[in-house]
Enzyme design. Sequence first.
Site, mmCIF file in Angstrom:
data_model
loop_
_atom_site.group_PDB
_atom_site.id
_atom_site.type_symbol
_atom_site.label_atom_id
_atom_site.label_comp_id
_atom_site.label_asym_id
_atom_site.label_seq_id
_atom_site.Cartn_x
_atom_site.Cartn_y
_atom_site.Cartn_z
ATOM 1 N N SER A 66 0.797 -1.217 0.000
ATOM 2 C CA SER A 66 0.000 0.000 0.000
ATOM 3 C C SER A 66 0.836 1.275 0.000
ATOM 4 O O SER A 66 0.371 2.301 -0.470
ATOM 5 C CB SER A 66 -0.952 0.008 1.195
ATOM 6 O OG SER A 66 -0.246 -0.157 2.412
ATOM 7 N N HIS A 75 -5.203 -2.848 -3.122
ATOM 8 C CA HIS A 75 -4.779 -1.902 -4.157
ATOM 9 C C HIS A 75 -4.669 -2.521 -5.539
ATOM 10 O O HIS A 75 -4.305 -1.844 -6.497
ATOM 11 C CB HIS A 75 -3.455 -1.248 -3.752
ATOM 12 C CG HIS A 75 -3.585 -0.488 -2.480
ATOM 13 N ND1 HIS A 75 -4.057 0.805 -2.428
ATOM 14 C CD2 HIS A 75 -3.372 -0.857 -1.188
ATOM 15 C CE1 HIS A 75 -4.100 1.210 -1.162
ATOM 16 N NE2 HIS A 75 -3.699 0.215 -0.394
ATOM 17 N N LYS A 129 -11.638 1.486 -2.514
ATOM 18 C CA LYS A 129 -10.544 2.071 -3.288
ATOM 19 C C LYS A 129 -10.939 2.092 -4.764
ATOM 20 O O LYS A 129 -11.810 2.871 -5.130
ATOM 21 C CB LYS A 129 -9.258 1.316 -2.957
ATOM 22 C CG LYS A 129 -8.846 1.692 -1.530
ATOM 23 C CD LYS A 129 -7.803 0.856 -0.892
ATOM 24 C CE LYS A 129 -7.546 1.408 0.513
ATOM 25 N NZ LYS A 129 -7.043 0.440 1.454
HETATM 26 C C1 LIG Z 1 -7.077 0.404 2.929
HETATM 27 C C2 LIG Z 1 -6.527 -0.933 3.253
HETATM 28 C C3 LIG Z 1 -7.199 -1.805 4.104
HETATM 29 C C4 LIG Z 1 -8.395 -1.383 4.921
HETATM 30 O O1 LIG Z 1 -9.534 -1.340 4.160
HETATM 31 P P1 LIG Z 1 -10.753 -0.396 4.610
HETATM 32 O O2 LIG Z 1 -11.890 -0.889 3.803
HETATM 33 O O3 LIG Z 1 -10.332 0.987 4.297
HETATM 34 O O4 LIG Z 1 -10.958 -0.612 6.073
HETATM 35 C C5 LIG Z 1 -6.724 -3.092 4.233
HETATM 36 N N1 LIG Z 1 -5.588 -3.479 3.601
HETATM 37 C C6 LIG Z 1 -4.887 -2.645 2.818
HETATM 38 C C7 LIG Z 1 -3.654 -3.146 2.158
HETATM 39 C C8 LIG Z 1 -5.328 -1.348 2.623
HETATM 40 O O5 LIG Z 1 -4.625 -0.513 1.874
#
Ligand SMILES: *Cc1c(COP(=O)(O)O)cnc(C)c1O
Length: 412
Positions: free
Chosen positions: A190, A218, A253
């Site tokens: 990330s 991602h 995302k």
């Molecule tokens: C953003 C993220 C999460 C958390 O997800 P949310 O739905 O925002 O709680 C989990 N793992 C990774 C790698 C992330 O980037």
Amino acid sequence: MTHTPSASSWLDEIPARIAALDAAHLRRRRRAVEPAGDSAGGAVLRVDGREMLAFCSNDYLALAGHPDLADAACEGARSFGVGAGASPLVSGHSTANEALERELAAFVGLPRALYFYAGYATNIGIVPALVGDGDAIFSDALNHACLIDGARLSRARIHRFAHADLADLATQLAASTSRRKLVISDAVFSMDGDVADIPALLALCERHDALLLLDDAHGFGVCGPQGRGSLAAVGLSGASASRRVLYMATLGKAAGVAGAFVAGPDDLVEWLLQKTRSYIFATAAPALLACALRSSLRLIEQGDGRRAQLRRLIAQLRQGLQPVLARSGWQLGHSDTPIQPLLIGGNAEALAVMEGLREQGIWVPAIRPPTVPEGTARLRIALSAAHTEDHIHRLVLALDRLAPDAAQPPRA
Ligand SMILES: *Cc1c(COP(=O)(O)O)cnc(C)c1O
């Protein structure tokens, strides 16, 4: 016993502890944002009344503001109401959530999926459902915080392996005497944007009777054919799916909505449904989100144009920054995903560059420890299909103005 008023309470220390964060350049602040007038798919935001060109969102495909999703959410609210009212195992599992789970599983090419209200809650819940006291977890050093927190909650023994170091992982797997072994890794990291070697991870899991949990927060929507994610990208979905892989991805995302899902073999997903405390003891995600997500899945599938635009922007940025890197000593991480990390080093320096960009009307977040390792403070440039060639050009020019002259000046 009550606390004597004269003795100092630990609660009195909180202001000094906040001040210490300030002094270490580690105090975080939020900005209240809203879309700019024409919205530009999230590329331009209004922050404190001022329009800013933004490179901070994980809305990689620019779907969060898409009218189809908004329409689907509104229709969902009218049909189902706004709230789910109960946990999924009581009455919160709507027909919309049920349909979404089937579509998610089909989309990523795995037998079954379970839809959660958030990615953080997914990982902190499913890891303890899979392993516990006496078991072993093998965790990449750069994994997302929620995988780490899930591992801690599980009480299994945690073996950290050096980032992407498969030899280190192999040694630690071979040395473990635990019967149940779980390997956990981000699929796309990330804060660095690099991609895990999934086939090699899976081969090690096969050899050591381990299960692989991949977090593709991602990669989903961005990687693989039609955005089907990082497993599909390496041909490990559909008929080639392994019973040793659990695939997790988030939906806030690239999918542009909210929530997450975990997908994999039927028996494992059924087990997670039975045992994941963050699933069982939490109110289900509202059906209106599932309605928006079903609409989003169709746009992701038809999103080759958006993904091609992303690839063009990534290439333009990486190429444009070369002279800046040569001059400044800053480094650009090896990444061909929309996450482009510009490593600055010190916390104060990274903040100063972020501030310098802000003065030029550009918003790129500085990421500091503990989110990234000490000494690797960076600007995390996140690209979106809503960005244009001109946006990238403006960012490169602005960074060029801020870059220090670290390299030796040429001799006359
Ligand atoms: C953003 C993220 C999460 C958390 O997800 P949310 O739905 O925002 O709680 C989990 N793992 C990774 C790698 C992330 O980037």
